[in-house]
Motif scaffolding. Structure first.
Motif, PDB file in Angstrom:
ATOM      1  N   GLU A 186      -5.202   5.119  -8.780  1.00  0.00           N
ATOM      2  CA  GLU A 186      -6.319   5.449  -9.684  1.00  0.00           C
ATOM      3  C   GLU A 186      -5.975   5.145 -11.150  1.00  0.00           C
ATOM      4  O   GLU A 186      -6.379   5.857 -12.060  1.00  0.00           O
ATOM      5  N   THR A 235       0.839  -1.199   0.000  1.00  0.00           N
ATOM      6  CA  THR A 235       0.000   0.000   0.000  1.00  0.00           C
ATOM      7  C   THR A 235       0.876   1.252   0.000  1.00  0.00           C
ATOM      8  O   THR A 235       2.023   1.221   0.471  1.00  0.00           O
ATOM      9  N   ALA A 280      -5.950   5.103   4.197  1.00  0.00           N
ATOM     10  CA  ALA A 280      -7.030   5.128   3.195  1.00  0.00           C
ATOM     11  C   ALA A 280      -7.345   3.691   2.800  1.00  0.00           C
ATOM     12  O   ALA A 280      -6.474   2.811   2.855  1.00  0.00           O
ATOM     13  N   TYR A 323      -4.464  15.869  -3.000  1.00  0.00           N
ATOM     14  CA  TYR A 323      -5.553  15.111  -2.362  1.00  0.00           C
ATOM     15  C   TYR A 323      -5.565  15.248  -0.836  1.00  0.00           C
ATOM     16  O   TYR A 323      -6.617  15.242  -0.242  1.00  0.00           O
ATOM     17  N   ALA A 345     -11.367   8.116   0.027  1.00  0.00           N
ATOM     18  CA  ALA A 345     -11.064   6.841   0.684  1.00  0.00           C
ATOM     19  C   ALA A 345     -10.228   7.065   1.951  1.00  0.00           C
ATOM     20  O   ALA A 345      -9.957   6.123   2.692  1.00  0.00           O
ATOM     21  N   CYS A 346      -9.850   8.311   2.194  1.00  0.00           N
ATOM     22  CA  CYS A 346      -8.959   8.618   3.329  1.00  0.00           C
ATOM     23  C   CYS A 346      -9.754   8.713   4.631  1.00  0.00           C
ATOM     24  O   CYS A 346     -10.802   9.349   4.687  1.00  0.00           O
ATOM     25  N   SER A 364     -11.379   8.831  -6.781  1.00  0.00           N
ATOM     26  CA  SER A 364     -11.916   7.910  -5.772  1.00  0.00           C
ATOM     27  C   SER A 364     -11.083   7.907  -4.483  1.00  0.00           C
ATOM     28  O   SER A 364     -11.628   7.761  -3.392  1.00  0.00           O
ATOM     29  N   MET A 365      -9.755   8.083  -4.613  1.00  0.00           N
ATOM     30  CA  MET A 365      -8.907   7.977  -3.417  1.00  0.00           C
ATOM     31  C   MET A 365      -8.992   9.216  -2.528  1.00  0.00           C
ATOM     32  O   MET A 365      -8.625   9.178  -1.364  1.00  0.00           O
ATOM     33  N   ARG A 390      -4.690   0.381  -8.280  1.00  0.00           N
ATOM     34  CA  ARG A 390      -5.991   0.883  -7.829  1.00  0.00           C
ATOM     35  C   ARG A 390      -5.804   2.103  -6.920  1.00  0.00           C
ATOM     36  O   ARG A 390      -6.503   3.101  -7.068  1.00  0.00           O
ATOM     37  N   GLU A 391      -4.845   2.018  -5.979  1.00  0.00           N
ATOM     38  CA  GLU A 391      -4.606   3.175  -5.099  1.00  0.00           C
ATOM     39  C   GLU A 391      -4.134   4.397  -5.890  1.00  0.00           C
ATOM     40  O   GLU A 391      -4.373   5.524  -5.491  1.00  0.00           O
ATOM     41  N   ALA A 428      -8.873   1.574  -0.313  1.00  0.00           N
ATOM     42  CA  ALA A 428      -9.360   1.556  -1.700  1.00  0.00           C
ATOM     43  C   ALA A 428     -10.348   0.416  -1.887  1.00  0.00           C
ATOM     44  O   ALA A 428     -10.195  -0.652  -1.299  1.00  0.00           O
TER      45      ALA A 428
END
Ligand SMILES: CSC[C@H]1O[C@H](OP(=O)(O)O)[C@H](O)[C@@H]1O
Ligand SMILES: Nc1ncnc2[nH]cnc12
Length: 296
Positions: free
Chosen positions: A201, A119, A127, A293, A270-271, A266-267, A198-199, A129
């Motif tokens: 994006e 991660t 966060a 972000y 997610a935090c 999206s992230m 994914r993390e 995901a």
């Protein structure tokens, strides 16, 4: 240089892209170190820029557990990548997935041992995901449309990929267990690569190239590197042809935004960490990956 929105990660047996015009080589130093090797940027006949990174390095000097996956993903993100097409040599856990067949997995079962940093979110910035569907449906559809270009093998989709730690292959008991879990394929590479994409994006799809039946066929010889390499050679020309065929379609979904639909932004949400509790160092590192972000 224009942003390079499409990247290819080559696995065992795929250490460069053929038939493309060489533009540049970059080796960014990310907060997670340098990538596996320098990233090659090349141009297609339609003027599209594509990045290529050899997962184990050119010459194959990194074990699956040693691949600096965070640096690889961060480095690709830093040059503008929105889509990763990741190739992998895999073992087959099903009779119908024959050596030299190509397979698009839809799901993953994690059998790595927790020794790979997996991660970007740690040390004071938390966060989570979403990862229920680890691959990109939009990219998968584009690849599936071009399945006819594969020669000497069949093409399959919607399969489950087991990711083991390695570097040793499985025992026969493990191979049977993976089949009973619902696994269709096995490799040592999809994780944490897919999680980190994914993390970051980035839309991610793996293209699995079957090389062997692992060792679940009790009365047959178990997988060896020799057998894998023999089939890899045949798979490599299909891999290059497939890539050429899918690039226009991948470019189209990048340009119309469907490749990163549901991923972009999206992230940010997610935090979990309260702004005043975020570690300054962690926020600084994440600035490289997802600028703006997490700064307060
Ligand atoms: C050479 S056999 C095992 C090795 O091959 C696959 O590599 P990659 O996914 O990078 O093509 C598999 O995951 C193992 O790392
Ligand atoms: N049988 C196998 N197990 C794990 N990774 C592989 N890559 C290719 N064949 C494999």
């Amino acid at each position: 240089m224009q942003p390079v929105k499409i990247a290819v990660i080559g696995g065992s047996g795929l250490y460069n892209l053929e038939g493309l015009e060489f533009i540049a080589e970059v080796n960014p130093k990310t907060p997670w170190g340098h990538p596996s090797d320098a990233i090659t940027i090349a141009k297609t006949e339609y003027g599209l820029y594509v990045a290529f990174l050899a997962r184990h390095g050119r010459g194959h000097y990194l074990t699956p557990s040693e691949v600096p996956a965070r640096a690889n993903i961060a480095a690709l993100k830093s040059i503008g990548v929105e889509v990763i097409i990741a190739y992998s040599a895999v073992g087959s856990l099903r009779e119908e997935l024959k050596p030299r067949d190509f397979v698009l997995p839809t799901q993953i079962l994690d059998r790595t041992k927790g020794i790979r940093p997996s991660t970007f979110f740690e040390d004071g910035l938390v966060a989570h995901a979403m990862f229920a569907d680890p691959f990109s449906e939009a990219v998968e559809n584009v690849i599936w449309e071009q399945r006819g270009v594969i020669e000497g093998g069949d093409f399959h989709r919607k399969k489950t990929l087991i990711c083991m730690e390695g570097p040793q292959f499985s025992t026969r008991a493990e191979s049977h267990m993976y089949r009973s879990f619902g696994g269709d394929l096995i490799n040592m590479s999809v994780l944490p690569e897919a999680k980190l994409a994914r993390e970051a994006e980035i839309a991610y799809q793996m293209i699995c190239m079957s090389t062997d039946y692992d060792c679940w066929k009790d009365h047959e010889e178990a997988v060896t590197v020799e057998a894998v390499v023999a089939n890899l050679k045949a798979n490599t020309s299909n891999a290059q042809r497939l890539l050429k065929a899918i690039l226009p379609g991948v470019q189209a979904i990048v340009e119309n935004g469907t490749a990163v639909e549901g991923l972009k932004g999206s992230m940010r949400f997610a935090c979990m960490t309260a702004p005043e509790k975020r570690s300054k160092e962690a926020v600084e590192k994440l600035e490289y990956l997802l600028p703006g972000y997490y700064t307060v």
